[in-house]
Design a protein around this motif. Structure first.
Motif, PDB file in Angstrom:
ATOM      1  N   VAL A  63       0.871  -1.172   0.000  1.00  0.00           N
ATOM      2  CA  VAL A  63       0.000   0.000   0.000  1.00  0.00           C
ATOM      3  C   VAL A  63       0.908   1.222   0.000  1.00  0.00           C
ATOM      4  O   VAL A  63       1.825   1.306   0.802  1.00  0.00           O
ATOM      5  CB  VAL A  63      -0.906   0.027   1.249  1.00  0.00           C
ATOM      6  CG1 VAL A  63      -1.774   1.263   1.254  1.00  0.00           C
ATOM      7  CG2 VAL A  63      -1.747  -1.234   1.342  1.00  0.00           C
ATOM      8  N   SER A  64       0.675   2.152  -0.916  1.00  0.00           N
ATOM      9  CA  SER A  64       1.553   3.318  -0.970  1.00  0.00           C
ATOM     10  C   SER A  64       0.753   4.609  -1.082  1.00  0.00           C
ATOM     11  O   SER A  64      -0.412   4.612  -1.464  1.00  0.00           O
ATOM     12  CB  SER A  64       2.532   3.203  -2.141  1.00  0.00           C
ATOM     13  OG  SER A  64       1.836   3.154  -3.349  1.00  0.00           O
ATOM     14  N   VAL A  94       7.211  22.337   5.090  1.00  0.00           N
ATOM     15  CA  VAL A  94       6.133  21.398   4.777  1.00  0.00           C
ATOM     16  C   VAL A  94       5.632  21.728   3.374  1.00  0.00           C
ATOM     17  O   VAL A  94       5.197  22.849   3.113  1.00  0.00           O
ATOM     18  CB  VAL A  94       4.977  21.490   5.792  1.00  0.00           C
ATOM     19  CG1 VAL A  94       3.832  20.569   5.389  1.00  0.00           C
ATOM     20  CG2 VAL A  94       5.459  21.165   7.199  1.00  0.00           C
ATOM     21  N   VAL A  95       5.733  20.760   2.462  1.00  0.00           N
ATOM     22  CA  VAL A  95       5.288  20.982   1.089  1.00  0.00           C
ATOM     23  C   VAL A  95       4.015  20.205   0.760  1.00  0.00           C
ATOM     24  O   VAL A  95       3.359  20.491  -0.240  1.00  0.00           O
ATOM     25  CB  VAL A  95       6.390  20.644   0.057  1.00  0.00           C
ATOM     26  CG1 VAL A  95       7.552  21.617   0.180  1.00  0.00           C
ATOM     27  CG2 VAL A  95       6.858  19.205   0.177  1.00  0.00           C
ATOM     28  N   HIS A  96       3.691  19.230   1.583  1.00  0.00           N
ATOM     29  CA  HIS A  96       2.473  18.452   1.342  1.00  0.00           C
ATOM     30  C   HIS A  96       2.041  17.788   2.643  1.00  0.00           C
ATOM     31  O   HIS A  96       2.869  17.494   3.504  1.00  0.00           O
ATOM     32  CB  HIS A  96       2.713  17.387   0.277  1.00  0.00           C
ATOM     33  CG  HIS A  96       1.478  16.696  -0.178  1.00  0.00           C
ATOM     34  ND1 HIS A  96       0.525  17.317  -0.957  1.00  0.00           N
ATOM     35  CD2 HIS A  96       1.018  15.441   0.042  1.00  0.00           C
ATOM     36  CE1 HIS A  96      -0.453  16.469  -1.201  1.00  0.00           C
ATOM     37  NE2 HIS A  96      -0.174  15.318  -0.603  1.00  0.00           N
ATOM     38  N   VAL A  97       0.738  17.553   2.749  1.00  0.00           N
ATOM     39  CA  VAL A  97       0.180  16.881   3.923  1.00  0.00           C
ATOM     40  C   VAL A  97      -0.787  15.805   3.450  1.00  0.00           C
ATOM     41  O   VAL A  97      -1.647  16.061   2.607  1.00  0.00           O
ATOM     42  CB  VAL A  97      -0.564  17.881   4.845  1.00  0.00           C
ATOM     43  CG1 VAL A  97      -1.124  17.170   6.068  1.00  0.00           C
ATOM     44  CG2 VAL A  97       0.346  19.037   5.255  1.00  0.00           C
ATOM     45  N   TRP A  98      -0.609  14.597   3.981  1.00  0.00           N
ATOM     46  CA  TRP A  98      -1.565  13.512   3.752  1.00  0.00           C
ATOM     47  C   TRP A  98      -2.366  13.348   5.034  1.00  0.00           C
ATOM     48  O   TRP A  98      -1.791  13.183   6.103  1.00  0.00           O
ATOM     49  CB  TRP A  98      -0.847  12.202   3.444  1.00  0.00           C
ATOM     50  CG  TRP A  98      -0.145  12.142   2.123  1.00  0.00           C
ATOM     51  CD1 TRP A  98      -0.714  11.879   0.917  1.00  0.00           C
ATOM     52  CD2 TRP A  98       1.250  12.299   1.867  1.00  0.00           C
ATOM     53  NE1 TRP A  98       0.241  11.874  -0.075  1.00  0.00           N
ATOM     54  CE2 TRP A  98       1.465  12.120   0.481  1.00  0.00           C
ATOM     55  CE3 TRP A  98       2.362  12.563   2.684  1.00  0.00           C
ATOM     56  CZ2 TRP A  98       2.721  12.201  -0.100  1.00  0.00           C
ATOM     57  CZ3 TRP A  98       3.607  12.646   2.101  1.00  0.00           C
ATOM     58  CH2 TRP A  98       3.781  12.470   0.721  1.00  0.00           C
ATOM     59  N   VAL A 106      -4.791  12.188  -3.504  1.00  0.00           N
ATOM     60  CA  VAL A 106      -3.425  12.704  -3.399  1.00  0.00           C
ATOM     61  C   VAL A 106      -3.156  13.285  -2.009  1.00  0.00           C
ATOM     62  O   VAL A 106      -2.012  13.409  -1.595  1.00  0.00           O
ATOM     63  CB  VAL A 106      -3.148  13.759  -4.496  1.00  0.00           C
ATOM     64  CG1 VAL A 106      -1.790  14.412  -4.341  1.00  0.00           C
ATOM     65  CG2 VAL A 106      -3.260  13.118  -5.870  1.00  0.00           C
ATOM     66  N   CYS A 107      -4.186  13.589  -1.289  1.00  0.00           N
ATOM     67  CA  CYS A 107      -4.047  14.149   0.061  1.00  0.00           C
ATOM     68  C   CYS A 107      -4.435  13.145   1.144  1.00  0.00           C
ATOM     69  O   CYS A 107      -4.450  13.484   2.320  1.00  0.00           O
ATOM     70  CB  CYS A 107      -4.910  15.401   0.198  1.00  0.00           C
ATOM     71  SG  CYS A 107      -4.420  16.727  -0.918  1.00  0.00           S
ATOM     72  N   ARG A 108      -4.746  11.917   0.752  1.00  0.00           N
ATOM     73  CA  ARG A 108      -5.223  10.901   1.696  1.00  0.00           C
ATOM     74  C   ARG A 108      -4.066  10.084   2.253  1.00  0.00           C
ATOM     75  O   ARG A 108      -3.273   9.512   1.518  1.00  0.00           O
ATOM     76  CB  ARG A 108      -6.215   9.969   1.010  1.00  0.00           C
ATOM     77  CG  ARG A 108      -6.888   8.991   1.956  1.00  0.00           C
ATOM     78  CD  ARG A 108      -7.901   8.110   1.240  1.00  0.00           C
ATOM     79  NE  ARG A 108      -8.843   8.932   0.489  1.00  0.00           N
ATOM     80  CZ  ARG A 108      -9.237   8.646  -0.741  1.00  0.00           C
ATOM     81  NH1 ARG A 108      -8.827   7.562  -1.361  1.00  0.00           N
ATOM     82  NH2 ARG A 108     -10.081   9.454  -1.357  1.00  0.00           N
ATOM     83  N   SER A 109      -3.987  10.025   3.569  1.00  0.00           N
ATOM     84  CA  SER A 109      -2.988   9.199   4.248  1.00  0.00           C
ATOM     85  C   SER A 109      -3.396   7.737   4.150  1.00  0.00           C
ATOM     86  O   SER A 109      -4.582   7.407   4.203  1.00  0.00           O
ATOM     87  CB  SER A 109      -2.899   9.605   5.723  1.00  0.00           C
ATOM     88  OG  SER A 109      -2.016   8.753   6.425  1.00  0.00           O
ATOM     89  N   ILE A 110      -2.415   6.858   4.024  1.00  0.00           N
ATOM     90  CA  ILE A 110      -2.704   5.426   4.004  1.00  0.00           C
ATOM     91  C   ILE A 110      -2.705   4.864   5.426  1.00  0.00           C
ATOM     92  O   ILE A 110      -2.956   3.687   5.628  1.00  0.00           O
ATOM     93  CB  ILE A 110      -1.686   4.657   3.137  1.00  0.00           C
ATOM     94  CG1 ILE A 110      -0.258   4.872   3.647  1.00  0.00           C
ATOM     95  CG2 ILE A 110      -1.835   5.048   1.677  1.00  0.00           C
ATOM     96  CD1 ILE A 110       0.787   4.017   2.958  1.00  0.00           C
ATOM     97  N   ASP A 112      -3.707   5.784   9.763  1.00  0.00           N
ATOM     98  CA  ASP A 112      -4.738   6.465  10.539  1.00  0.00           C
ATOM     99  C   ASP A 112      -4.203   7.732  11.195  1.00  0.00           C
ATOM    100  O   ASP A 112      -4.702   8.180  12.206  1.00  0.00           O
ATOM    101  CB  ASP A 112      -5.333   5.523  11.585  1.00  0.00           C
ATOM    102  CG  ASP A 112      -4.312   5.080  12.617  1.00  0.00           C
ATOM    103  OD1 ASP A 112      -3.111   5.316  12.404  1.00  0.00           O
ATOM    104  OD2 ASP A 112      -4.723   4.494  13.637  1.00  0.00           O
ATOM    105  N   LYS A 113      -3.167   8.307  10.598  1.00  0.00           N
ATOM    106  CA  LYS A 113      -2.573   9.537  11.127  1.00  0.00           C
ATOM    107  C   LYS A 113      -2.127  10.439   9.981  1.00  0.00           C
ATOM    108  O   LYS A 113      -1.962   9.990   8.852  1.00  0.00           O
ATOM    109  CB  LYS A 113      -1.403   9.236  12.050  1.00  0.00           C
ATOM    110  CG  LYS A 113      -0.323   8.402  11.409  1.00  0.00           C
ATOM    111  CD  LYS A 113       0.657   7.880  12.425  1.00  0.00           C
ATOM    112  CE  LYS A 113      -0.018   6.764  13.137  1.00  0.00           C
ATOM    113  NZ  LYS A 113       0.554   6.066  14.157  1.00  0.00           N
ATOM    114  N   THR A 114      -1.934  11.695  10.300  1.00  0.00           N
ATOM    115  CA  THR A 114      -1.469  12.681   9.332  1.00  0.00           C
ATOM    116  C   THR A 114       0.026  12.501   9.093  1.00  0.00           C
ATOM    117  O   THR A 114       0.783  12.256  10.027  1.00  0.00           O
ATOM    118  CB  THR A 114      -1.760  14.101   9.854  1.00  0.00           C
ATOM    119  OG1 THR A 114      -3.168  14.228  10.046  1.00  0.00           O
ATOM    120  CG2 THR A 114      -1.272  15.161   8.882  1.00  0.00           C
ATOM    121  N   ILE A 115       0.430  12.613   7.818  1.00  0.00           N
ATOM    122  CA  ILE A 115       1.846  12.516   7.444  1.00  0.00           C
ATOM    123  C   ILE A 115       2.224  13.831   6.767  1.00  0.00           C
ATOM    124  O   ILE A 115       1.548  14.279   5.846  1.00  0.00           O
ATOM    125  CB  ILE A 115       2.095  11.350   6.472  1.00  0.00           C
ATOM    126  CG1 ILE A 115       1.681  10.025   7.109  1.00  0.00           C
ATOM    127  CG2 ILE A 115       3.561  11.318   6.045  1.00  0.00           C
ATOM    128  CD1 ILE A 115       1.678   8.861   6.140  1.00  0.00           C
TER     129      ILE A 115
END
Length: 132
Positions: A63-64, A94-98, A106-110, A112-115
């Motif tokens: 999963v990526s 910070v250039v991007h947040v998942w 494209v903004c969804r974390s794989i 259960d936490k923010t990356i």
């Protein structure tokens, strides 16, 4: 750097990725916590190198993440870092947040936490790298 003069100190437990569950955000001018959260264009400092996801860009992962662009992905993990590795105290933007459950893939974390994805510029012609 956007977001005023804020610097965030990123704290998390081992393996939880940059961001984790504990963020301390400081205003450089007042040196005191301020309301709000870490977001794109804020500066952050790595205080736990064990929290860096060094294989998040690996195409062999079952999963990526969906990366916002190919350059960031190619320089966003051990395979692109070569002889470099994020160090304790490294500061980046910070250039991007998942985020978990985000409607945009494209903004969804794989997880259960923010990356958070940090862009870290290495002095002395060392280049630019990305650390999730």
């Amino acid at each position: 750097v956007g977001g005023g003069s804020s610097v965030a100190t990123v704290s998390s437990s081992r393996g939880s990725g940059l961001g984790g569950s504990a963020l301390e955000i400081l205003d450089e001018e007042r040196a005191a916590p301020f309301a709000g959260g870490l977001d794109v264009d804020d500066c952050a400092q790595i205080i736990d190198v064990g929290a860096v996801y060094s294989t998040m860009n690996d195409p062999q992962r079952r999963v990526s993440l969906n990366w916002p662009n190919d350059e960031w992905k190619s320089k966003g993990g051990r395979s692109g870092w070569k002889d470099w590795f994020p160090t304790l105290g490294a500061v980046g933007r910070v250039v991007h947040v998942w985020r978990p459950c985000h409607s945009d893939p494209v903004c969804r974390s794989i997880l259960d936490k923010t990356i958070f994805l940090l862009e870290i510029k290495v002095g002395g012609g060392g280049g630019t790298f990305f650390a999730p």
